[in-house]
Write a protein that holds these residues in place. Structure first.
Motif, PDB file in Angstrom:
ATOM      1  N   VAL A  42       0.860  -1.190   0.000  1.00  0.00           N
ATOM      2  CA  VAL A  42       0.000   0.000   0.000  1.00  0.00           C
ATOM      3  C   VAL A  42       0.893   1.236   0.000  1.00  0.00           C
ATOM      4  CG1 VAL A  42      -0.133   0.082   2.544  1.00  0.00           C
ATOM      5  CG2 VAL A  42      -1.976   1.097   1.162  1.00  0.00           C
ATOM      6  N   ALA A  43       0.369   2.313  -0.574  1.00  0.00           N
ATOM      7  CA  ALA A  43       1.118   3.565  -0.606  1.00  0.00           C
ATOM      8  C   ALA A  43       0.211   4.717  -0.215  1.00  0.00           C
ATOM      9  CB  ALA A  43       1.697   3.810  -1.994  1.00  0.00           C
ATOM     10  N   PHE A  44       0.777   5.659   0.522  1.00  0.00           N
ATOM     11  CA  PHE A  44       0.059   6.850   0.952  1.00  0.00           C
ATOM     12  C   PHE A  44       0.776   8.071   0.380  1.00  0.00           C
ATOM     13  CE2 PHE A  44      -1.838   3.869   3.521  1.00  0.00           C
ATOM     14  CZ  PHE A  44      -1.019   3.372   4.524  1.00  0.00           C
ATOM     15  N   TRP A  45      -0.018   9.091   0.103  1.00  0.00           N
ATOM     16  CA  TRP A  45       0.542  10.295  -0.503  1.00  0.00           C
ATOM     17  C   TRP A  45       0.269  11.519   0.371  1.00  0.00           C
ATOM     18  CZ3 TRP A  45      -2.259  14.596  -2.259  1.00  0.00           C
ATOM     19  CH2 TRP A  45      -1.526  15.522  -3.001  1.00  0.00           C
ATOM     20  N   CYS A  46       1.228  12.453   0.375  1.00  0.00           N
ATOM     21  CA  CYS A  46       1.086  13.663   1.178  1.00  0.00           C
ATOM     22  C   CYS A  46       1.588  14.871   0.402  1.00  0.00           C
ATOM     23  CB  CYS A  46       1.876  13.531   2.475  1.00  0.00           C
ATOM     24  SG  CYS A  46       1.943  15.047   3.463  1.00  0.00           S
ATOM     25  N   ASN A  47       0.804  15.932   0.429  1.00  0.00           N
ATOM     26  CA  ASN A  47       1.222  17.209  -0.141  1.00  0.00           C
ATOM     27  C   ASN A  47       1.269  18.227   1.000  1.00  0.00           C
ATOM     28  OD1 ASN A  47      -0.120  19.949  -1.810  1.00  0.00           O
ATOM     29  ND2 ASN A  47       1.841  19.071  -2.357  1.00  0.00           N
ATOM     30  N   PRO A  48       2.440  18.690   1.396  1.00  0.00           N
ATOM     31  CA  PRO A  48       2.542  19.585   2.560  1.00  0.00           C
ATOM     32  C   PRO A  48       2.113  21.007   2.218  1.00  0.00           C
ATOM     33  CG  PRO A  48       4.682  19.324   1.535  1.00  0.00           C
ATOM     34  CD  PRO A  48       3.735  18.431   0.789  1.00  0.00           C
ATOM     35  N   ILE A  49       2.098  21.842   3.230  1.00  0.00           N
ATOM     36  CA  ILE A  49       1.807  23.257   3.023  1.00  0.00           C
ATOM     37  C   ILE A  49       2.957  23.872   2.235  1.00  0.00           C
ATOM     38  CG2 ILE A  49       1.556  25.475   4.199  1.00  0.00           C
ATOM     39  CD1 ILE A  49       0.141  23.960   6.471  1.00  0.00           C
ATOM     40  N   SER A  50       2.608  24.706   1.278  1.00  0.00           N
ATOM     41  CA  SER A  50       3.618  25.301   0.418  1.00  0.00           C
ATOM     42  C   SER A  50       4.664  26.060   1.226  1.00  0.00           C
ATOM     43  CB  SER A  50       2.932  26.261  -0.573  1.00  0.00           C
ATOM     44  OG  SER A  50       3.883  26.894  -1.389  1.00  0.00           O
ATOM     45  N   GLY A  51       5.929  25.781   0.940  1.00  0.00           N
ATOM     46  CA  GLY A  51       6.996  26.489   1.634  1.00  0.00           C
ATOM     47  C   GLY A  51       7.514  25.811   2.880  1.00  0.00           C
ATOM     48  N   HIS A  52       6.802  24.770   3.331  1.00  0.00           N
ATOM     49  CA  HIS A  52       7.249  24.056   4.532  1.00  0.00           C
ATOM     50  C   HIS A  52       8.344  23.061   4.153  1.00  0.00           C
ATOM     51  CE1 HIS A  52       3.633  24.757   7.445  1.00  0.00           C
ATOM     52  NE2 HIS A  52       4.123  25.873   6.944  1.00  0.00           N
ATOM     53  N   ALA A  53       9.530  23.284   4.703  1.00  0.00           N
ATOM     54  CA  ALA A  53      10.663  22.440   4.344  1.00  0.00           C
ATOM     55  C   ALA A  53      10.647  21.104   5.078  1.00  0.00           C
ATOM     56  CB  ALA A  53      11.971  23.173   4.635  1.00  0.00           C
ATOM     57  N   SER A 110       5.313  13.767  -0.760  1.00  0.00           N
ATOM     58  CA  SER A 110       5.965  12.579  -0.209  1.00  0.00           C
ATOM     59  C   SER A 110       5.045  11.378  -0.322  1.00  0.00           C
ATOM     60  CB  SER A 110       6.323  12.816   1.256  1.00  0.00           C
ATOM     61  OG  SER A 110       6.922  11.664   1.832  1.00  0.00           O
ATOM     62  N   THR A 111       5.646  10.206  -0.430  1.00  0.00           N
ATOM     63  CA  THR A 111       4.893   8.962  -0.399  1.00  0.00           C
ATOM     64  C   THR A 111       5.488   8.044   0.661  1.00  0.00           C
ATOM     65  OG1 THR A 111       6.246   8.037  -2.154  1.00  0.00           O
ATOM     66  CG2 THR A 111       4.149   9.011  -2.793  1.00  0.00           C
ATOM     67  N   LEU A 112       4.618   7.321   1.336  1.00  0.00           N
ATOM     68  CA  LEU A 112       5.004   6.317   2.318  1.00  0.00           C
ATOM     69  C   LEU A 112       4.464   4.983   1.826  1.00  0.00           C
ATOM     70  CD1 LEU A 112       6.119   5.622   5.225  1.00  0.00           C
ATOM     71  CD2 LEU A 112       3.784   5.973   6.030  1.00  0.00           C
ATOM     72  N   LYS A 113       5.317   3.983   1.777  1.00  0.00           N
ATOM     73  CA  LYS A 113       4.898   2.679   1.268  1.00  0.00           C
ATOM     74  C   LYS A 113       5.128   1.589   2.308  1.00  0.00           C
ATOM     75  CE  LYS A 113       6.016   3.856  -3.522  1.00  0.00           C
ATOM     76  NZ  LYS A 113       6.854   3.548  -4.714  1.00  0.00           N
ATOM     77  N   ILE A 114       4.219   0.638   2.319  1.00  0.00           N
ATOM     78  CA  ILE A 114       4.361  -0.537   3.172  1.00  0.00           C
ATOM     79  C   ILE A 114       4.284  -1.768   2.265  1.00  0.00           C
ATOM     80  CG2 ILE A 114       3.525  -1.791   5.183  1.00  0.00           C
ATOM     81  CD1 ILE A 114       1.968   0.690   6.009  1.00  0.00           C
ATOM     82  N   GLN A 115       5.308  -2.607   2.357  1.00  0.00           N
ATOM     83  CA  GLN A 115       5.338  -3.812   1.521  1.00  0.00           C
ATOM     84  C   GLN A 115       6.248  -4.856   2.147  1.00  0.00           C
ATOM     85  OE1 GLN A 115       6.863  -3.128  -2.455  1.00  0.00           O
ATOM     86  NE2 GLN A 115       6.239  -5.135  -3.179  1.00  0.00           N
TER      87      GLN A 115
END
Lengths: 109, 112
Positions: free
Chosen positions: B19-30, B75-80
């Motif tokens: 499975v994979a999860f996706w994240c889009n952070p707040i613009s400008g957050h390092a 970013s993506t987080l994957k579990i396998q």
């Protein structure tokens, strides 16, 4: 090792009564402490940070370095305060944020 | 401003699947964090990125979990392969260096 301890899993108080949610931390450096809140079906959100020294929604928290505590207080609880509350510690050198296990606050009418 | 976006909101998979999860952070957050929150517990940090570099992954089970943050934004987080004990809410958060972290809604994973 760095650690955040919230000793109460559940705190139930009557509306209008004072509230104190306890938080203790262990960290040898200069701590930055936060309180986060999660209302039902909402995302985790920042409530306050110790360096701001502000009151949000009537809540305050004072950092006590001697007792390594950062308890959250409110003089008069309201029903809308019912939520999960998490205390968190930032490891300032690396920006790592560690959370406690949380306290569920339930305000009875 | 737009908050942290995560998808999917819910996912049910069988053990040993991936499975994979996706994240889009707040613009400008390092800084970007992935946390795992098991029912009844506080969020546990899995991995922290600063731009596209890993700052801390000491609690990431690297035999089955992986994460990347290409170009220092999404970013993506994957579990396998997934195990039953991976059932949890996976939270993504982002921050500026001097601010608290802002969280997404999370992805609730159920492994059956």
């Amino acid at each position: 090792a760095q650690r955040v301890t919230q000793p109460e899993k559940l705190l139930s108080v009557f509306k209008g009564a004072p509230v104190e949610l306890k938080c203790n931390y262990s960290y040898s450096g200069s701590p930055e402490l936060f309180w986060y809140v999660q209302y039902s079906r909402q995302r985790l959100q920042l409530l306050l940070r110790h360096i701001s020294r502000e009151s949000i929604k009537g809540f305050t928290a004072d950092l006590n370095k001697g007792e390594t505590s950062f308890h959250l207080k409110k003089p008069f609880a309201q029903e809308e305060d019912s939520a999960m509350y998490y205390c968190a510690l930032r490891i300032s050198s690396a920006s790592k944020i560690i959370f406690g296990s949380g306290t569920r606050l339930s305000i009875r009418p | 401003e737009a908050g942290v976006a995560q998808s999917p909101r819910y996912k049910i998979i069988e053990k040993r699947q991936s499975v994979a999860f996706w994240c889009n952070p707040i613009s400008g957050h390092a800084t970007l964090y992935w946390y795992q929150q098991i029912l009844g517990q506080g969020p546990k940090l899995l991995i922290q990125f600063q731009n596209n570099g890993v700052v801390d992954d000491s609690q990431l089970p690297k035999d089955r979990f992986s994460a990347e943050r290409l170009k220092g934004v999404d970013s993506t987080l994957k579990i396998q392969p997934a195990k039953l004990e991976d059932s949890a809410v996976y939270l993504c958060a982002s921050s500026l260096k001097s601010s608290g972290a802002f969280f997404g809604q999370g992805t609730r994973l159920t492994v059956v």
